[in-house]
Scaffold this motif. Structure first.
Motif, PDB file in Angstrom:
ATOM      1  N   GLN A  50     -25.075  -8.400  74.503  1.00 34.41           N
ATOM      2  CA  GLN A  50     -24.395  -8.048  73.260  1.00 34.41           C
ATOM      3  C   GLN A  50     -23.981  -9.331  72.542  1.00 34.41           C
ATOM      4  O   GLN A  50     -23.886 -10.387  73.159  1.00 34.41           O
ATOM      5  N   TYR A  51     -23.754  -9.210  71.244  1.00 34.36           N
ATOM      6  CA  TYR A  51     -23.232 -10.336  70.472  1.00 34.36           C
ATOM      7  C   TYR A  51     -22.509  -9.792  69.255  1.00 34.36           C
ATOM      8  O   TYR A  51     -23.014  -8.895  68.577  1.00 34.36           O
TER       9      TYR A  51
ATOM     10  N   SER B 236     -13.052 -15.909  74.322  1.00 33.20           N
ATOM     11  CA  SER B 236     -13.476 -17.034  75.168  1.00 33.20           C
ATOM     12  C   SER B 236     -14.891 -16.847  75.693  1.00 33.20           C
ATOM     13  O   SER B 236     -15.636 -17.820  75.847  1.00 33.20           O
ATOM     14  N   ASN B 237     -15.253 -15.604  75.984  1.00 30.22           N
ATOM     15  CA  ASN B 237     -16.578 -15.320  76.537  1.00 30.22           C
ATOM     16  C   ASN B 237     -17.618 -14.958  75.483  1.00 30.22           C
ATOM     17  O   ASN B 237     -18.764 -14.670  75.809  1.00 30.22           O
ATOM     18  N   SER B 238     -17.222 -14.977  74.224  1.00 35.12           N
ATOM     19  CA  SER B 238     -18.115 -14.489  73.162  1.00 35.12           C
ATOM     20  C   SER B 238     -19.304 -15.398  72.886  1.00 35.12           C
ATOM     21  O   SER B 238     -20.237 -14.984  72.201  1.00 35.12           O
TER      22      SER B 238
ATOM     23  N   GLU C  90      -6.706  -9.587  77.039  1.00 35.04           N
ATOM     24  CA  GLU C  90      -8.080  -9.089  77.091  1.00 35.04           C
ATOM     25  C   GLU C  90      -8.879  -9.581  75.891  1.00 35.04           C
ATOM     26  O   GLU C  90     -10.046  -9.961  76.015  1.00 35.04           O
ATOM     27  N   LEU C  91      -8.247  -9.597  74.727  1.00 30.23           N
ATOM     28  CA  LEU C  91      -8.944 -10.049  73.520  1.00 30.23           C
ATOM     29  C   LEU C  91      -9.141 -11.559  73.516  1.00 30.23           C
ATOM     30  O   LEU C  91     -10.177 -12.052  73.061  1.00 30.23           O
TER      31      LEU C  91
ATOM     32  N   ARG D 243     -20.685 -15.265  61.401  1.00 30.42           N
ATOM     33  CA  ARG D 243     -20.398 -16.388  62.298  1.00 30.42           C
ATOM     34  C   ARG D 243     -19.879 -15.869  63.624  1.00 30.42           C
ATOM     35  O   ARG D 243     -19.538 -14.695  63.768  1.00 30.42           O
ATOM     36  N   SER D 244     -19.804 -16.774  64.580  1.00 30.59           N
ATOM     37  CA  SER D 244     -19.278 -16.448  65.901  1.00 30.59           C
ATOM     38  C   SER D 244     -17.769 -16.265  65.846  1.00 30.59           C
ATOM     39  O   SER D 244     -17.093 -16.775  64.946  1.00 30.59           O
ATOM     40  N   LEU D 245     -17.260 -15.551  66.834  1.00 30.63           N
ATOM     41  CA  LEU D 245     -15.813 -15.412  66.983  1.00 30.63           C
ATOM     42  C   LEU D 245     -15.192 -16.761  67.302  1.00 30.63           C
ATOM     43  O   LEU D 245     -15.807 -17.594  67.970  1.00 30.63           O
ATOM     44  N   LYS D 246     -13.981 -16.974  66.836  1.00 35.99           N
ATOM     45  CA  LYS D 246     -13.225 -18.172  67.179  1.00 35.99           C
ATOM     46  C   LYS D 246     -11.778 -17.767  67.463  1.00 35.99           C
ATOM     47  O   LYS D 246     -11.360 -16.649  67.144  1.00 35.99           O
ATOM     48  N   ASP D 247     -11.041 -18.663  68.072  1.00 43.50           N
ATOM     49  CA  ASP D 247      -9.666 -18.369  68.501  1.00 43.50           C
ATOM     50  C   ASP D 247      -8.802 -17.830  67.366  1.00 43.50           C
ATOM     51  O   ASP D 247      -7.977 -16.939  67.583  1.00 43.50           O
ATOM     52  N   SER D 248      -8.990 -18.337  66.169  1.00 39.91           N
ATOM     53  CA  SER D 248      -8.157 -17.910  65.040  1.00 39.91           C
ATOM     54  C   SER D 248      -8.442 -16.471  64.606  1.00 39.91           C
ATOM     55  O   SER D 248      -7.712 -15.917  63.781  1.00 39.91           O
TER      56      SER D 248
END
Length: 142
Positions: free
Chosen positions: A60-61, A49-51, A43-44, A10-15
């Motif tokens: 990239q992904y 946020s930009n992922s 930075e992370l 899955r995509s990155l999320k804030d958590s």
């Protein structure tokens, strides 16, 4: 989201911030990546946020490898072109040798070839990293 038998990509999320920080700022992992630096929380946060930027723009992904709703690693596509991309993968030590990396790589393979319509994937593995060499060879890499 890509679903396998045991894991989800899955995509990155804030958590994911604490997990991302733990992986990225672990100096033991630096030998496997292109960056050898300590990342600040900000930075992370910005990276997460930009992922969601499309791979055709960001080149990239990063997918989070989830097992039972818990992140256990990352699998990345990088150096993306219209016909190829690099692959990188990391699994937390306590979840290695359980088949999760192989399942993640198989899911990514299908995504890369059938959704992104890439011609080939490539990976660079240190010759003393036998576990990674075995993983990639078992999945058809040469």
């Amino acid at each position: 989201m890509l679903k396998g038998k045991n894991i989800i990509l899955r995509s990155l999320k804030d958590s994911d911030l604490d997990f991302l920080e733990k992986i990225e700022n672990n100096k033991e992992n630096w030998k496997f990546g292109s960056e050898q630096k300590q990342y600040s929380k900000q930075e992370l946060v910005d990276y997460i946020s930009n992922s969601s930027v499309d791979i055709t723009i960001a080149k990239q992904y990063r997918f989070v490898i989830d097992f039972k709703s818990t992140p256990i690693g990352f699998i990345d596509l990088f150096s993306y072109t219209s016909d190829s991309a690099g692959v990188g993968i990391i699994i937390t030590k306590n979840q290695r040798n359980k088949g999760f990396a192989k399942e993640a790589l198989a899911l990514l393979y299908d995504y890369a070839f059938f959704v992104l319509e890439l011609t080939y994937l490539h990976a660079s593995v240190e010759k003393d990293n036998l576990a990674s060499t075995e993983l990639f060879v078992s999945c058809g890499f040469q």
